[in-house]
Design a protein around this motif. Structure first.
Motif, PDB file in Angstrom:
ATOM      1  N   GLY A  71       0.686 -19.085   9.996  1.00 36.96           N
ATOM      2  CA  GLY A  71      -0.476 -18.518  10.709  1.00 36.96           C
ATOM      3  C   GLY A  71      -1.128 -17.478   9.634  1.00 36.96           C
ATOM      4  N   THR A  72      -2.106 -17.002  10.351  1.00 41.80           N
ATOM      5  CA  THR A  72      -2.741 -15.765   9.686  1.00 41.80           C
ATOM      6  C   THR A  72      -2.718 -14.400  10.303  1.00 41.80           C
ATOM      7  N   VAL A  73      -2.698 -13.345   9.938  1.00 41.55           N
ATOM      8  CA  VAL A  73      -2.808 -12.163  10.627  1.00 41.55           C
ATOM      9  C   VAL A  73      -3.699 -11.103   9.687  1.00 41.55           C
ATOM     10  N   ILE A  74      -4.236 -10.168  10.237  1.00 39.45           N
ATOM     11  CA  ILE A  74      -4.733  -9.048   9.500  1.00 39.45           C
ATOM     12  C   ILE A  74      -3.878  -7.709   9.566  1.00 39.45           C
ATOM     13  N   LEU A  75      -3.568  -7.308   8.282  1.00 36.39           N
ATOM     14  CA  LEU A  75      -2.699  -5.947   8.045  1.00 36.39           C
ATOM     15  C   LEU A  75      -3.576  -4.784   7.937  1.00 36.39           C
ATOM     16  N   ARG A  76      -3.277  -3.659   8.621  1.00 35.63           N
ATOM     17  CA  ARG A  76      -3.790  -2.600   8.600  1.00 35.63           C
ATOM     18  C   ARG A  76      -2.948  -1.657   7.556  1.00 35.63           C
ATOM     19  N   GLY A  88       3.264   3.233   0.885  1.00 34.72           N
ATOM     20  CA  GLY A  88       2.288   2.701   1.798  1.00 34.72           C
ATOM     21  C   GLY A  88       3.010   2.142   2.871  1.00 34.72           C
ATOM     22  N   THR A  89       2.434   2.043   3.720  1.00 35.26           N
ATOM     23  CA  THR A  89       2.772   1.341   4.979  1.00 35.26           C
ATOM     24  C   THR A  89       1.677   0.385   5.568  1.00 35.26           C
ATOM     25  N   PHE A  90       2.078  -0.692   6.312  1.00 34.13           N
ATOM     26  CA  PHE A  90       1.032  -1.789   6.966  1.00 34.13           C
ATOM     27  C   PHE A  90       1.675  -1.977   8.246  1.00 34.13           C
ATOM     28  N   GLU A  91       0.730  -2.355   8.999  1.00 35.77           N
ATOM     29  CA  GLU A  91       1.096  -2.974  10.389  1.00 35.77           C
ATOM     30  C   GLU A  91       0.121  -4.219  10.679  1.00 35.77           C
ATOM     31  N   ILE A  92       0.506  -4.949  11.445  1.00 34.97           N
ATOM     32  CA  ILE A  92      -0.185  -6.137  11.861  1.00 34.97           C
ATOM     33  C   ILE A  92      -1.329  -5.504  12.887  1.00 34.97           C
ATOM     34  N   GLY A 108       5.591  -2.429   8.219  1.00 33.71           N
ATOM     35  CA  GLY A 108       6.287  -2.200   7.267  1.00 33.71           C
ATOM     36  C   GLY A 108       5.977  -1.402   6.165  1.00 33.71           C
ATOM     37  N   SER A 109       6.694  -1.082   5.092  1.00 35.79           N
ATOM     38  CA  SER A 109       6.575   0.050   4.310  1.00 35.79           C
ATOM     39  C   SER A 109       7.162  -0.435   2.768  1.00 35.79           C
ATOM     40  N   TYR A 110       6.683   0.382   1.736  1.00 41.10           N
ATOM     41  CA  TYR A 110       6.926   0.249   0.391  1.00 41.10           C
ATOM     42  C   TYR A 110       6.815   1.391  -0.430  1.00 41.10           C
ATOM     43  N   GLU A 111       7.368   1.305  -1.616  1.00 43.08           N
ATOM     44  CA  GLU A 111       7.303   2.467  -2.542  1.00 43.08           C
ATOM     45  C   GLU A 111       7.168   1.670  -3.890  1.00 43.08           C
ATOM     46  N   MET A 112       6.090   1.917  -4.734  1.00 44.73           N
ATOM     47  CA  MET A 112       5.872   1.061  -6.049  1.00 44.73           C
ATOM     48  C   MET A 112       5.598   2.171  -7.113  1.00 44.73           C
ATOM     49  N   LYS A 113       6.292   2.142  -8.395  1.00 49.61           N
ATOM     50  CA  LYS A 113       6.248   3.074  -9.312  1.00 49.61           C
ATOM     51  C   LYS A 113       4.860   2.548 -10.059  1.00 49.61           C
TER      52      LYS A 113
END
Length: 125
Positions: A71-76, A88-92, A108-113
């Motif tokens: 399906g589809t969703v929008i992430l904030r 960063g963080t993101f949520e549906i 969710g979350s992440y860390e990127m160089k």
């Protein structure tokens, strides 16, 4: 392994002080593998401090599968950045799901160089 890659980035700074704080926006495309499998189209507002660090907030339209459901969703999205990394963080966003993702929830979350275009992410549904 959960991974995402930025496959397109278009950034514009449109107001700011010379050698000071600035504001701008960016449009991005991401490819996801793992729990999220698909593509995201994102738009964000960027706020830079004089030293180049800053914050961003945005929205991403995700098309694909989450934990095998289509399906589809929008992430904030919410991010902080420095000369070394982006965190960063993101949520549906509730009420934005379609198909099997109609009632999807998660964050969710992440860390990127800085200088890399892909990284691992976490996601809890």
């Amino acid at each position: 392994m959960n991974n995402f890659e930025c496959t397109a980035w278009d950034e514009n700074v449109y107001a700011g002080a010379e050698d000071g704080a600035k504001i701008g926006d960016a449009k991005m495309t991401f490819r996801y593998t793992g729990i999220l499998e698909g593509e995201g189209k994102s738009a964000g507002l960027l706020m830079y401090t004089a030293d180049g660090s800053g914050n961003a907030t945005g929205a991403e339209f995700f098309t694909g599968k989450i934990d095998g459901k289509q399906g589809t969703v929008i992430l904030r999205t919410t991010n902080t950045f420095s000369s070394e990394k982006v965190t960063g963080t993101f949520e549906i966003v509730p009420g934005t799901g379609t198909g099997e993702l109609e009632n999807a929830k998660g964050h969710g979350s992440y860390e990127m160089k800085i200088g890399t275009m892909s990284t691992e992410y976490t996601f809890t549904g």
